[in-house]
Design a protein around this motif. Structure first.
Motif, PDB file in Angstrom:
ATOM      1  N   HIS A   1       0.839  -1.194   0.000  1.00 38.35           N
ATOM      2  CA  HIS A   1       0.000   0.000   0.000  1.00 38.35           C
ATOM      3  C   HIS A   1       0.877   1.249   0.000  1.00 38.35           C
ATOM      4  O   HIS A   1       2.080   1.175   0.266  1.00 38.35           O
TER       5      HIS A   1
ATOM      6  N   ASN B   1       1.456   3.708   1.862  1.00 40.67           N
ATOM      7  CA  ASN B   1       2.287   4.090   3.016  1.00 40.67           C
ATOM      8  C   ASN B   1       3.340   3.039   3.360  1.00 40.67           C
ATOM      9  O   ASN B   1       4.033   3.165   4.367  1.00 40.67           O
TER      10      ASN B   1
ATOM     11  N   THR C   1       2.850  -0.330   3.860  1.00 37.09           N
ATOM     12  CA  THR C   1       2.419  -1.542   4.568  1.00 37.09           C
ATOM     13  C   THR C   1       1.956  -2.639   3.609  1.00 37.09           C
ATOM     14  O   THR C   1       1.566  -2.380   2.471  1.00 37.09           O
TER      15      THR C   1
ATOM     16  N   PHE D   1      -0.914  -5.898   3.766  1.00 37.55           N
ATOM     17  CA  PHE D   1      -2.083  -6.309   4.538  1.00 37.55           C
ATOM     18  C   PHE D   1      -1.859  -7.708   5.083  1.00 37.55           C
ATOM     19  O   PHE D   1      -1.061  -8.482   4.546  1.00 37.55           O
TER      20      PHE D   1
ATOM     21  N   ALA E   1      -4.024  -3.635   7.708  1.00 35.57           N
ATOM     22  CA  ALA E   1      -2.577  -3.393   7.646  1.00 35.57           C
ATOM     23  C   ALA E   1      -1.876  -4.161   8.768  1.00 35.57           C
ATOM     24  O   ALA E   1      -2.334  -4.176   9.902  1.00 35.57           O
TER      25      ALA E   1
ATOM     26  N   LEU F   1       7.802   2.815   7.248  1.00 36.47           N
ATOM     27  CA  LEU F   1       6.516   2.527   7.901  1.00 36.47           C
ATOM     28  C   LEU F   1       6.749   1.846   9.254  1.00 36.47           C
ATOM     29  O   LEU F   1       6.113   2.167  10.252  1.00 36.47           O
TER      30      LEU F   1
ATOM     31  N   SER G   1       6.003   3.046  13.067  1.00 32.39           N
ATOM     32  CA  SER G   1       5.044   2.220  13.814  1.00 32.39           C
ATOM     33  C   SER G   1       5.587   1.747  15.156  1.00 32.39           C
ATOM     34  O   SER G   1       4.870   1.100  15.917  1.00 32.39           O
TER      35      SER G   1
ATOM     36  N   ASN H   1       0.264  -1.907  15.389  1.00 30.16           N
ATOM     37  CA  ASN H   1      -0.440  -2.356  14.165  1.00 30.16           C
ATOM     38  C   ASN H   1       0.014  -3.729  13.678  1.00 30.16           C
ATOM     39  O   ASN H   1       0.162  -3.975  12.478  1.00 30.16           O
TER      40      ASN H   1
HETATM   41  C1  LIG Z   1      -1.383   2.444   5.898  1.00 26.23           C
HETATM   42  O1  LIG Z   1      -2.389   2.397   4.929  1.00 26.23           O
HETATM   43  C2  LIG Z   1      -3.439   1.472   5.190  1.00 26.23           C
HETATM   44  C3  LIG Z   1      -4.450   1.577   4.054  1.00 26.23           C
HETATM   45  O2  LIG Z   1      -3.872   1.297   2.840  1.00 26.23           O
HETATM   46  C4  LIG Z   1      -4.120   1.787   6.495  1.00 26.23           C
HETATM   47  O3  LIG Z   1      -5.115   0.820   6.765  1.00 26.23           O
HETATM   48  C5  LIG Z   1      -3.111   1.820   7.601  1.00 26.23           C
HETATM   49  O4  LIG Z   1      -3.709   2.212   8.805  1.00 26.23           O
HETATM   50  C6  LIG Z   1      -1.981   2.779   7.255  1.00 26.23           C
HETATM   51  N1  LIG Z   1      -0.964   2.670   8.293  1.00 26.23           N
HETATM   52  C7  LIG Z   1      -0.508   3.714   8.966  1.00 26.23           C
HETATM   53  C8  LIG Z   1       0.510   3.442  10.026  1.00 26.23           C
HETATM   54  O5  LIG Z   1      -0.879   4.842   8.747  1.00 26.23           O
END
Ligand SMILES: *[C@@H]1O[C@H](CO)[C@@H](O)[C@H](O)[C@H]1NC(C)=O
Ligand SMILES: *[C@@H]1O[C@H](CO)[C@@H](O)[C@H](O)[C@H]1NC(C)=O
Length: 380
Positions: free
Chosen positions: A280, A282, A284, A286, A296, A330, A334, A343
């Motif tokens: 994705h 950012n 990450t 899934f 994520a 990322l 995190s 996460n």
């Molecule tokens: C990264 O992007 C996903 C959606 O594509 C989102 O669900 C997730 O929370 C995001 N992670 C952060 C740490 O912002």
């Protein structure tokens, strides 16, 4: 910290990235916190084995299979690998029944206790008290359990569970690296056949779990299958095959297993390439890599990024490094100020996020594996 572009300029060479991402390393202080949290919460066999591997790669890189040649030196400088050795000593000396085959209780898993076996082998090899055979016995028993006792599929894949024949992608990180390491230390024709067995298990697991996209299913056969492409399962498989590959290539038997090494490289790449297609924006991945209704997950993102840096170091092919750079950023974002990775997937349900206030032991270890892989990539 300097960025890649700056480093490239300093070295006077040209490095071209498809999509340059600026990466600054974790601070030592942050890594220290991640590590101390890991040591507090790693309790299950596979968490301990993974933590030991992470400590080895991070702190004692020349003793890891990514570092020096195998076997390791027989004598270590005082203090070297002391954290690993005191941990394995505690486990082996506390074995409730010294004749029990697995090193430690595995919660019904065949493969998981074997994850501690590499560190037990290292402890045996380098032990100060040469008259102490307990580590050798514990490692030998563990191998016997895997090869002669555990249930198997009709084509020979060792089951990941003890009560039924069932294959989990996780197994590939837990058992084949130990079988291979045992072989690399043993050497000779017996060692070669163990290296071959480790390779064969990777091959069989891939045959059972891989889908045409290149992603692996998580759990097949028996009761309680998980046919989704679990991020952590794919990461376990790629990272486990990578350790087998490196164990073979750093062993004295490397020249006898050229095609096997080429296969392992292509099987690792298959997972890495398939996974990053689903990255994705950012950085990450899934939890179920290719399902947009999933969520994520930083754990699998961290371990797959670690594998990606290691493969780039090994092959010189930096095609996926922009993906692992994004993932690294990322992951860095995190980790909270107390050193907890946020996460993560709950490593015991596989399909729900960790509950608020609970943390993933394997996720903590993956941050350390990522840091070690990133450091070694940058140094190469
Ligand atoms: C990264 O992007 C996903 C959606 O594509 C989102 O669900 C997730 O929370 C995001 N992670 C952060 C740490 O912002
Ligand atoms: C333990 O180390 C000794 C060398 O000190 C070696 O001969 C023996 O094979 C090792 N045991 C195992 C199981 O690797």
């Amino acid at each position: 910290m300097v960025q890649y572009a700056a480093i490239a300029t300093l070295l006077g060479c040209t490095v071209v990235y498809a999509a340059p991402t600026s990466v600054t390393s974790f601070s030592d202080a942050a890594i220290t916190k991640v590590k101390s949290n890991l040591l507090q919460i790693a309790t299950h066999s596979w968490e301990i084995g993974t933590a030991m591997e992470a400590l080895t790669e991070l702190e004692w890189p020349s003793l890891s299979v990514f570092g020096g040649s195998l076997p390791p030196p027989v004598t270590l400088a005082p203090g070297t690998a002391s954290d690993i050795i005191s941990w394995t000593t505690k486990i082996v000396k506390a074995k409730p029944n010294p004749n029990a085959l697995p090193i430690i209780d595995g919660d019904g898993a065949v493969g998981d206790p074997a994850s501690i076996g590499v560190a037990v082998e290292l402890t045996n090899w380098t032990r100060a008290d040469r008259g102490d055979h307990e580590f050798s016995t514990a490692a030998g028993h563990q191998l016997t359990y895997l090869l002669d006792v555990a249930p198997r599929t009709s084509d020979g894949a060792i089951s990941h569970r003890s009560d039924q024949v069932q294959l989990w992608a996780d197994f590939v990180y837990m058992a084949p690296p130990f079988i291979a390491y045992f072989g690399a230390l043993k050497g000779g024709s017996g060692g070669l056949s163990l290296l071959q067995i480790a390779y064969q298990q990777c091959k069989l697991y891939r045959q059972h779990l891989r889908d045409p996209s290149g992603l692996w299913k998580h759990i097949v056969l028996g009761n309680g299958q998980d046919l989704h492409h679990w991020g952590t399962g794919n990461a376990w498989a790629a990272a486990g095959m990578l350790r087998v590959l490196q164990t073979i290539s750093h062993s004295k038997l490397s020249s006898k297993m050229k095609t096997e090494q080429a296969d392992l490289k292509s099987w690792i790449n298959e997972i890495v390439s398939a996974s990053w297609q689903y990255q994705h924006a950012n950085g990450t991945l899934f939890n179920y890599i290719d399902e947009s209704s999933s969520f994520a997950d930083t754990s699998s993102t961290a371990l797959l990024a670690a594998v990606t840096y290691r493969m780039a170091t090994l092959t010189g092919d930096t095609g996926h490094v922009s993906a692992s750079d994004k993932a690294y950023n990322l992951i860095k974002a995190s980790v909270d100020s107390n050193g907890w990775l946020r996460n993560t997937v709950d490593p015991e349900t596989f399909n729900t996020p960790s509950l608020a206030g609970s943390h993933s032991p394997e996720g903590q270890a993956f941050v350390l594996l990522l840091q070690a892989a990133y450091r070694d990539f940058k140094a190469s």
